[in-house]
Write an enzyme that holds these catalytic residues in place. Structure first.
Site, PDB file in Angstrom:
ATOM      1  CE  LYS A  49      -1.623   2.562   3.231  1.00  0.00           C
ATOM      2  NZ  LYS A  49      -2.179   3.088   4.472  1.00  0.00           N
TER       3      LYS A  49
ATOM      4  CG  ASP B 235      -7.283   3.422   1.587  1.00  0.00           C
ATOM      5  OD1 ASP B 235      -8.141   2.866   0.853  1.00  0.00           O
ATOM      6  OD2 ASP B 235      -7.349   4.629   1.884  1.00  0.00           O
TER       7      ASP B 235
END
Ligand code: SF4
Length: 286
Positions: A184, A203
């Site tokens: 991420k 996310d």
């Protein structure tokens, strides 16, 4: 007798060929049909009785990943969030990396209050590398999980200095060697700073909305990212991530999504919609 022509023999069953045909009402010798008033013909009765002859064409099964639906989602996102980008304030790849590490379990607003102070206090990556995690803890305390985040930021700074000459690498595999950096964070840095669409940022917003929109049924980030990378065109990975994150902040919020205002409403079948004009799909859960 003409050679090759065999005279007809009586059937062994005792019934002559054609006897069945003659027994059908309305059929004459030689196969021609007689139109009878009132009585339906054999063929008419057969077609009435047989469900196969009156079958309706099957409607196509719903496919949430159909390219037309994906295009529609992307077009609506483009029209609604045309110029969105990362909301974390930063002036370099290093600052973005630190801000992204600090943003875990925190809000961008909160992180944006902390980062200007720490970057004024420690202007370079070498300054961070010279700290101990304990020294950094008080400065980032308000972002939560500050002990782990402190270790990650200082550890990442040391590795950037020792292994990459003080420059944040623009390569996924190298970024993943930094402490506290998973896909991420690496995708945020690569996409936002280096403009490299290597993957999709997954996310909490992307996880929730991808599941509500039935773009994935998985629950963990690596699998969700793989699912999204299969259906979203590569050139859209960076923008799609930003758009979905903004959508998650503005309308598709976790507890009570604002479906009545949502431009995706008529193609969203999420089980927890607060208002709907379409069928609800019980598996489309956040
Ligand atoms: S309709 Fe509701 S649940 Fe679906 S994407 Fe929009 S806000 Fe989210």
């Amino acid at each position: 007798m003409v050679r090759g022509v065999v005279p007809r023999q009586p059937a062994k069953t005792g019934r002559h060929e054609g006897s069945r045909a003659l027994s059908r009402p309305g059929q004459l010798k030689g196969g021609s049909r007689q139109v009878q008033s009132g009585k339906p013909s054999f063929q008419q009765r057969k077609s009435k009785a047989s469900p196969s002859s009156s079958k309706k064409p099957r409607s196509k099964a719903y496919n949430p990943m159909a390219p037309e639906r994906i295009n529609e989602i992307l077009n609506i996102l483009d029209a609604t969030y045309p110029d969105v980008t990362c909301a974390l304030t930063h002036r370099s790849a290093w600052e973005l990396l630190v801000a992204t590490i600090l943003s875990a379990q925190s809000t961008d607003v909160n992180v944006n209050k902390v980062t200007p102070i720490i970057f004024q206090k420690y202007p370079t990556v070498q300054d961070f590398a010279a700290l101990t995690p304990e020294q950094l803890e008080p400065d980032i305390r308000s972002t939560g999980f500050f002990r782990n985040k402190s270790k990650s930021v200082v550890g990442a700074a040391r590795k950037v200095v020792s292994d990459f000459g003080g420059e944040v690498p623009d390569d996924m595999d190298k970024l993943l060697t930094l402490p506290g950096v998973a896909r991420k964070t690496a995708n945020v840095v690569l996409g936002t700073w280096f403009k490299k669409g290597v993957g999709v940022v997954v996310d909490t917003h992307v996880t929730r909305i991808s599941r509500r929109l039935e773009l994935t049924r998985n629950g963990d980030a690596p699998k969700i990212e793989q699912d999204l990378m299969k259906v979203i065109p590569p050139e859209r990975w960076i923008l799609f991530s930003h758009q979905i994150i903004w959508h998650g902040r503005k309308l598709c919020i976790a507890r009570s999504p604002k479906c009545v205002e949502c431009p995706l409403e008529r193609i969203c079948h999420a089980a927890d919609k607060t208002w709907s004009t379409v069928d609800i799909h019980k598996n489309a859960k956040p």
